[in-house]
Design a protein around this motif. Structure first.
Motif, mmCIF file in Angstrom:
data_model
loop_
_atom_site.group_PDB
_atom_site.id
_atom_site.type_symbol
_atom_site.label_atom_id
_atom_site.label_comp_id
_atom_site.label_asym_id
_atom_site.label_seq_id
_atom_site.Cartn_x
_atom_site.Cartn_y
_atom_site.Cartn_z
ATOM 1 N N HIS A 75 3.966 10.619 6.067
ATOM 2 C CA HIS A 75 4.449 10.498 4.828
ATOM 3 C C HIS A 75 5.994 11.020 4.670
ATOM 4 O O HIS A 75 6.767 10.022 4.087
ATOM 5 C CB HIS A 75 3.775 11.652 4.054
ATOM 6 N N GLU B 253 8.593 12.363 -4.016
ATOM 7 C CA GLU B 253 7.680 13.059 -3.320
ATOM 8 C C GLU B 253 8.351 13.768 -1.905
ATOM 9 O O GLU B 253 7.322 14.330 -1.267
ATOM 10 C CB GLU B 253 6.935 11.727 -2.700
ATOM 11 N N LYS C 183 3.573 -0.035 -7.689
ATOM 12 C CA LYS C 183 2.718 -1.397 -7.778
ATOM 13 C C LYS C 183 3.879 -2.249 -8.367
ATOM 14 O O LYS C 183 4.808 -1.929 -8.870
ATOM 15 C CB LYS C 183 1.758 -1.442 -8.348
ATOM 16 N N VAL D 231 -2.726 10.059 1.021
ATOM 17 C CA VAL D 231 -4.051 10.592 1.448
ATOM 18 C C VAL D 231 -4.576 9.968 2.769
ATOM 19 O O VAL D 231 -5.018 10.540 3.663
ATOM 20 C CB VAL D 231 -5.162 10.378 0.081
ATOM 21 N N THR D 232 -4.444 8.566 2.758
ATOM 22 C CA THR D 232 -5.009 7.785 3.977
ATOM 23 C C THR D 232 -3.871 7.420 4.633
ATOM 24 O O THR D 232 -4.154 6.690 5.582
ATOM 25 C CB THR D 232 -5.721 6.415 3.362
ATOM 26 N N ASP D 233 -2.667 7.821 4.610
ATOM 27 C CA ASP D 233 -1.627 7.341 5.270
ATOM 28 C C ASP D 233 -1.218 5.894 5.331
ATOM 29 O O ASP D 233 -1.191 5.457 6.600
ATOM 30 C CB ASP D 233 -1.782 8.045 6.861
ATOM 31 N N GLU D 234 -1.292 5.181 4.429
ATOM 32 C CA GLU D 234 -0.967 4.084 4.298
ATOM 33 C C GLU D 234 0.198 3.973 3.222
ATOM 34 O O GLU D 234 0.300 4.420 2.356
ATOM 35 C CB GLU D 234 -2.103 3.089 3.523
ATOM 36 N N ALA E 110 0.695 -1.250 0.060
ATOM 37 C CA ALA E 110 -0.057 -0.146 0.091
ATOM 38 C C ALA E 110 1.095 1.305 -0.004
ATOM 39 O O ALA E 110 1.801 1.336 0.808
ATOM 40 C CB ALA E 110 -0.709 -0.138 1.168
ATOM 41 N N TRP E 111 0.538 2.139 -0.762
ATOM 42 C CA TRP E 111 1.318 3.499 -0.781
ATOM 43 C C TRP E 111 0.152 4.578 -1.524
ATOM 44 O O TRP E 111 -0.174 4.768 -2.300
ATOM 45 C CB TRP E 111 2.267 3.738 -1.988
ATOM 46 N N ASN E 112 -0.685 5.228 -0.218
ATOM 47 C CA ASN E 112 -1.463 6.300 -0.394
ATOM 48 C C ASN E 112 -1.288 7.314 0.582
ATOM 49 O O ASN E 112 -1.776 7.154 1.900
ATOM 50 C CB ASN E 112 -2.770 5.378 -0.224
#
Length: 323
Positions: free
Chosen positions: A286, A277, A258, A73-76, A69-71
């Motif tokens: 992040h 990033e 991915k 926005v949802t801190d994943e 997981a790498w998001n």
């Protein structure tokens, strides 16, 4: 009178010896400080990476290494796609650059005329000095269209039944990034391998030729085995360059967080995601996750260099037992 002169000479010799010992002590102290400074720098790097990744480590634990997981926005956040991309592109690059680099080094050191060898060695050194961003630009304008229009369609048509060469061909992805890394690491492998081959004593070559061996047999069976430690060192030097490469890989890997089986698919590497990033990373997790990725890359480099050292030691031990 003679006794007085002998005493004076003895005193002078003692003074010179004392000054020499003092000079040796100072020189030894200075070199120890220089060597210790390397350990201090490495320790500071590890400390900074470890301390600034504390939030991500506490939040995700060891699951950070295996998560995909790498998001933001949802801190994943998970490191696996980036670890996978870094390893795959480096392996692809080495699979291409090792035979090219070692073969070119053998030609330049053993088979090429002196004038040709010197001219090509100068070109190799120029290639090693080119900034990585230049390689990235050249890859975008030349390599990517070539891969998209010719190489990847050919691989799909001939080897498309394999998962490694399945899926759409966009010209960017693991394979293209690996080819760029191969182009960038070849000069290092050639330079170090060539110097190792040239360091082989001339008597080794003359003895083989005197026994009736051809020039190629002498090179392949005598010179290359004698210089194998230097050649291994050049390979791992190229691997270290490939693992940490940023700009050129960022420009051609596709930047997809991915992990894909196909080499034609887009991916991401650790250095590339940090470069892309970190400047815009916000919040608490992040930036910490990106720093932890840096810590993972540092640890990966240490592990690979350690394995390389063990391989060299094992190879040296086998050679000593045989001799």
């Amino acid at each position: 009178m003679s006794c007085s002169m002998g005493t004076t000479a003895a005193v002078s010799a003692t003074a010179v010896k004392g000054q020499s010992q003092a000079g040796d002590t100072i020189a030894r102290l200075i070199t120890v400080i220089f060597a210790a400074s390397l350990l201090v720098v490495a320790a500071l790097l590890v400390f900074q990476l470890f301390s600034r990744s504390a939030d991500a480590r506490h939040q995700f634990g060891l699951g950070f290494l295996s998560s995909s997981a790498w998001n933001p926005v949802t801190d994943e956040f998970g490191a696996w796609p980036f670890i996978y991309g870094t390893i795959v592109t480096s392996v692809v690059g080495l699979l291409i650059s090792i035979p090219l680099g070692v073969g070119a080094a053998m030609f330049l050191s053993e088979l090429a005329p002196a004038g040709v060898s010197n001219a090509l060695t100068f070109v190799v050194e120029l290639l090693a000095a080119i900034p990585s961003v230049i390689y990235g630009l050249l890859a975008i304008f030349t390599l990517v269209p070539l891969m998209r229009s010719y190489v990847e369609p050919f691989l799909k048509a001939t080897l498309g039944f394999l998962p490694l060469f399945s899926g759409p061909a966009f010209g960017v992805g693991y394979l293209t990034a690996g080819v760029v890394l191969a182009i960038m690491t070849v000069p290092f492998i050639i330079s170090v391998s060539r110097e190792s081959l040239l360091a082989v004593p001339r008597e080794q070559r003359e003895a083989a030729l005197a026994l009736g061996a051809t020039r190629w047999e002498t090179t392949w069976q005598i010179v290359v085995p004698y210089a194998k430690l230097g050649i291994l060192g050049s390979i791992f030097l190229g691997l270290a360059r490939a693992l940490g490469e940023t700009m050129a890989v960022t420009m051609v890997i596709g930047n997809d967080p991915k992990a894909h089986v196909s080499l034609l698919a887009s991916g991401y590497s650790i250095a590339a995601v940090i470069a892309n990033e970190f400047a815009e990373a916000g919040g608490r997790l992040h930036p910490s996750a990106l720093v932890e990725l840096g810590l993972v890359l540092f640890g990966l480099t240490i592990v690979i260099n350690g394995l390389a050292r063990l391989m060299i030691v094992a190879t040296t031990s086998k050679g000593s037992k045989r001799s």
